[in-house]
Scaffold this motif. Sequence first.
Motif, short mmCIF file in Angstrom:
data_model
loop_
_atom_site.label_atom_id
_atom_site.label_comp_id
_atom_site.label_asym_id
_atom_site.label_seq_id
_atom_site.Cartn_x
_atom_site.Cartn_y
_atom_site.Cartn_z
N LEU A 210 0.82 -1.21 0.00
CA LEU A 210 0.00 0.00 0.00
C LEU A 210 0.86 1.26 0.00
O LEU A 210 0.56 2.23 -0.71
CB LEU A 210 -0.93 -0.01 1.22
CG LEU A 210 -2.07 -1.03 1.19
CD1 LEU A 210 -2.82 -1.03 2.53
CD2 LEU A 210 -3.04 -0.72 0.05
N ARG A 211 1.92 1.24 0.79
CA ARG A 211 2.80 2.40 0.83
C ARG A 211 3.51 2.60 -0.50
O ARG A 211 3.66 3.73 -0.97
CB ARG A 211 3.83 2.23 1.95
CG ARG A 211 4.64 3.49 2.21
CD ARG A 211 5.55 3.32 3.39
NE ARG A 211 6.53 2.26 3.18
CZ ARG A 211 7.48 1.95 4.05
NH1 ARG A 211 7.55 2.58 5.19
NH2 ARG A 211 8.32 0.99 3.80
N ARG A 214 0.97 3.96 -2.99
CA ARG A 214 0.65 5.35 -2.68
C ARG A 214 1.75 6.28 -3.20
O ARG A 214 1.46 7.35 -3.73
CB ARG A 214 0.48 5.50 -1.17
CG ARG A 214 -0.04 6.89 -0.77
CD ARG A 214 -0.20 6.99 0.74
NE ARG A 214 -1.17 6.03 1.23
CZ ARG A 214 -0.86 5.03 2.03
NH1 ARG A 214 0.41 4.82 2.40
NH2 ARG A 214 -1.78 4.19 2.45
N ARG A 215 2.99 5.86 -3.04
CA ARG A 215 4.10 6.67 -3.53
C ARG A 215 4.06 6.76 -5.05
O ARG A 215 4.29 7.83 -5.63
CB ARG A 215 5.42 6.05 -3.10
CG ARG A 215 5.73 6.22 -1.60
CD ARG A 215 7.05 5.58 -1.26
NE ARG A 215 7.37 5.76 0.15
CZ ARG A 215 8.45 5.23 0.73
NH1 ARG A 215 9.31 4.51 0.01
NH2 ARG A 215 8.66 5.44 2.02
N GLU A 218 1.41 9.21 -6.15
CA GLU A 218 1.73 10.61 -5.92
C GLU A 218 2.73 11.16 -6.92
O GLU A 218 2.84 12.36 -7.08
CB GLU A 218 2.29 10.78 -4.50
CG GLU A 218 1.26 10.50 -3.42
CD GLU A 218 1.87 10.53 -2.04
OE1 GLU A 218 3.13 10.64 -1.96
OE2 GLU A 218 1.13 10.44 -1.04
#
Length: 219
Positions: A210-211, A214-215, A218
């Motif tokens: 997930l991280r 997300r990166r 972005e």
Amino acid sequence: MTDAGPVDREAWRRDWERAAEPYLLAASLLFLASYAVQVLVPGLSPGWQAFWTLVTVVTWGLFIAEYLARLLISDDRRHFVRTHWLDLLVTALPLLRPLRLVETHDRMQRRRDHPRLALEARVMAYASLTALLLGFAASLAVYHDERHAPGSTVRTFGDAVWWACSTLTTTGYGDITPVTARGRVTGAVLMFVGVALVGAVVGSFSSWLLRRFRREGET
């Protein structure tokens, strides 16, 4: 001046734990090795049998002595027992000592301002190593208790390893099941711990994904 004593005693206990940690880790591996030899090597001579039995007894005695020493050093012994219940458990049942890897990891991380690995990677690494050692210990225990039991399906160490893998991952094929009381208790403990360890690995991996997504979103 009246508060200096308790503070010094707690600092002394923490210093003791820090100094004893590598020796306890070595003793844990030695205990597991001695137990493995006695279970897996048939027909040991009386001399070697006595030697490995002595190694088992001495290392177990070391675990007990270390726990009692920390208990005596502690200022509040009831609080120590309540907050260090895992230490008491693995002292009474040394085959569960791989569970202390998590606590050892936490102590090591508290000494560093900048951990070398990401949180998710550390959790996965320590949970995987704990599961590996615990599965090996459970395989030895079940093989020792089940191999000569009437009606047992655990006839070889390979059978025990297969059973431990399916139990630890909560798959439970049911082709190999313990029939003795101690074997079933071992299986129950392994299932309970397996849920926690597998959950930690899966949860950490999901968090990392997930991280990462997300990166990428972005950017």
